[in-house]
Design a protein around this motif. Structure first.
Motif, short mmCIF file in Angstrom:
data_model
loop_
_atom_site.label_atom_id
_atom_site.label_comp_id
_atom_site.label_asym_id
_atom_site.label_seq_id
_atom_site.Cartn_x
_atom_site.Cartn_y
_atom_site.Cartn_z
N LEU A 13 8.62 12.22 5.12
CA LEU A 13 8.93 13.65 5.06
C LEU A 13 7.93 14.48 5.86
CD1 LEU A 13 9.85 13.93 1.27
CD2 LEU A 13 11.43 14.08 3.21
N GLY A 14 6.91 13.83 6.40
CA GLY A 14 5.91 14.53 7.20
C GLY A 14 4.82 15.19 6.36
N LEU A 15 4.70 14.80 5.09
CA LEU A 15 3.67 15.38 4.23
C LEU A 15 2.31 14.77 4.57
CD1 LEU A 15 5.58 15.33 0.82
CD2 LEU A 15 5.47 17.15 2.51
N LYS A 16 1.29 15.56 4.38
CA LYS A 16 -0.09 15.14 4.65
C LYS A 16 -0.85 15.08 3.32
CE LYS A 16 0.57 15.37 9.07
NZ LYS A 16 0.92 14.20 9.76
N LEU B 59 0.82 -1.21 0.00
CA LEU B 59 0.00 0.00 0.00
C LEU B 59 0.86 1.26 0.00
CD1 LEU B 59 -2.87 1.13 0.11
CD2 LEU B 59 -2.72 1.00 2.60
N ASP B 60 1.90 1.31 0.81
CA ASP B 60 2.75 2.49 0.89
C ASP B 60 3.70 2.61 -0.30
OD1 ASP B 60 1.60 3.45 3.12
OD2 ASP B 60 3.20 2.91 4.50
N GLU B 61 3.68 1.66 -1.22
CA GLU B 61 4.51 1.75 -2.41
C GLU B 61 3.79 2.50 -3.53
OE1 GLU B 61 7.74 0.92 -2.25
OE2 GLU B 61 7.20 0.53 -0.18
N GLU B 62 2.58 2.92 -3.28
CA GLU B 62 1.83 3.71 -4.25
C GLU B 62 2.57 5.01 -4.51
OE1 GLU B 62 -2.54 5.85 -4.55
OE2 GLU B 62 -2.06 4.66 -2.81
N GLU B 63 2.56 5.48 -5.74
CA GLU B 63 3.22 6.75 -6.07
C GLU B 63 2.24 7.89 -5.86
OE1 GLU B 63 4.88 6.18 -10.00
OE2 GLU B 63 6.80 5.73 -9.06
N VAL B 64 2.77 8.98 -5.32
CA VAL B 64 1.99 10.18 -5.09
C VAL B 64 2.71 11.36 -5.75
CG1 VAL B 64 0.93 9.34 -2.96
CG2 VAL B 64 3.09 10.59 -2.85
N TYR B 65 2.03 12.48 -5.83
CA TYR B 65 2.57 13.64 -6.54
C TYR B 65 2.80 14.80 -5.57
CZ TYR B 65 1.04 10.89 -10.46
OH TYR B 65 0.87 9.86 -11.35
N LEU B 66 3.90 15.52 -5.81
CA LEU B 66 4.27 16.68 -4.99
C LEU B 66 4.49 17.87 -5.90
CD1 LEU B 66 7.13 15.06 -2.87
CD2 LEU B 66 4.69 15.02 -2.38
N CYS B 67 4.24 19.05 -5.37
CA CYS B 67 4.56 20.28 -6.09
C CYS B 67 5.96 20.69 -5.67
CB CYS B 67 3.56 21.38 -5.74
SG CYS B 67 3.93 22.95 -6.56
N GLY B 68 6.92 20.44 -6.54
CA GLY B 68 8.31 20.73 -6.23
C GLY B 68 8.93 19.65 -5.37
N CYS C 155 -3.52 15.91 0.61
CA CYS C 155 -4.19 17.15 0.20
C CYS C 155 -5.65 17.12 0.65
CB CYS C 155 -4.11 17.25 -1.33
SG CYS C 155 -5.10 18.59 -2.03
N ALA C 156 -6.14 18.24 1.14
CA ALA C 156 -7.51 18.33 1.64
C ALA C 156 -8.55 18.09 0.55
CB ALA C 156 -7.74 19.69 2.28
N TRP C 157 -8.21 18.34 -0.71
CA TRP C 157 -9.15 18.10 -1.80
C TRP C 157 -9.38 16.61 -2.00
CZ3 TRP C 157 -12.02 21.95 -3.22
CH2 TRP C 157 -11.53 23.24 -3.17
N GLU C 158 -8.44 15.80 -1.56
CA GLU C 158 -8.55 14.35 -1.76
C GLU C 158 -8.85 13.60 -0.47
OE1 GLU C 158 -5.73 13.45 -5.46
OE2 GLU C 158 -4.65 14.05 -3.66
N ASP C 159 -8.94 14.30 0.62
CA ASP C 159 -9.16 13.68 1.92
C ASP C 159 -10.58 13.18 2.06
OD1 ASP C 159 -8.73 12.80 4.44
OD2 ASP C 159 -8.78 14.78 5.36
N LYS D 58 4.20 20.54 1.42
CA LYS D 58 3.56 20.20 2.68
C LYS D 58 2.50 19.12 2.50
CE LYS D 58 4.48 24.63 4.65
NZ LYS D 58 4.09 25.98 4.78
N LYS D 59 2.05 18.95 1.27
CA LYS D 59 0.98 17.99 0.98
C LYS D 59 1.41 17.06 -0.15
CE LYS D 59 -2.02 20.26 3.56
NZ LYS D 59 -2.76 19.73 4.66
N TYR D 60 0.81 15.89 -0.16
CA TYR D 60 0.98 14.99 -1.30
C TYR D 60 -0.39 14.78 -1.94
CZ TYR D 60 -0.60 11.13 1.75
OH TYR D 60 -1.30 10.33 2.59
N HIS D 61 -0.39 14.38 -3.18
CA HIS D 61 -1.61 14.25 -3.97
C HIS D 61 -1.66 12.86 -4.59
CE1 HIS D 61 -1.90 18.67 -3.68
NE2 HIS D 61 -0.58 18.58 -3.72
N LEU D 62 -2.83 12.26 -4.58
CA LEU D 62 -2.99 10.92 -5.14
C LEU D 62 -3.08 10.94 -6.66
CD1 LEU D 62 -5.58 9.54 -2.56
CD2 LEU D 62 -3.09 9.25 -2.56
#
Length: 71
Positions: free
Chosen positions: A62-65, A19-28, A67-71, A33-37
């Motif tokens: 890295l402590g990223l949470k 499950l944690d091997e899923e790739e997520v997207y970051l801005c920069g 994104c609230a749009w995907e929560d 501060k957030k990751y995106h699915l």
């Protein structure tokens, strides 16, 4: 019957462990501060940096949470 139960348990453990091997997207790469699915997430629409991919486990380290749009 025992073989079927064993296979189901193994399948569950494999799916849970990857499950944690899923790739997520970051801005920069720095200061995120957030990751995106999804790369098309509304939260990335204003990104002025390169959108990068990381493994979900790395983003959490890295402590990223999420994104609230995907929560």
């Amino acid at each position: 019957m025992k073989t079927i139960v064993t296979l189901l348990i193994v399948a569950f453990l494999i799916s849970f462990s990857t499950l944690d091997e899923e790739e997520v997207y970051l801005c920069g790469t720095e200061g995120a501060k957030k990751y995106h699915l999804s790369k098309s997430c509304r939260g990335l629409s204003g990104c002025k940096h390169e959108i990068t991919k990381k493994k979900l486990s790395e983003a959490k380290e890295l402590g990223l949470k999420l994104c609230a749009w995907e929560d």
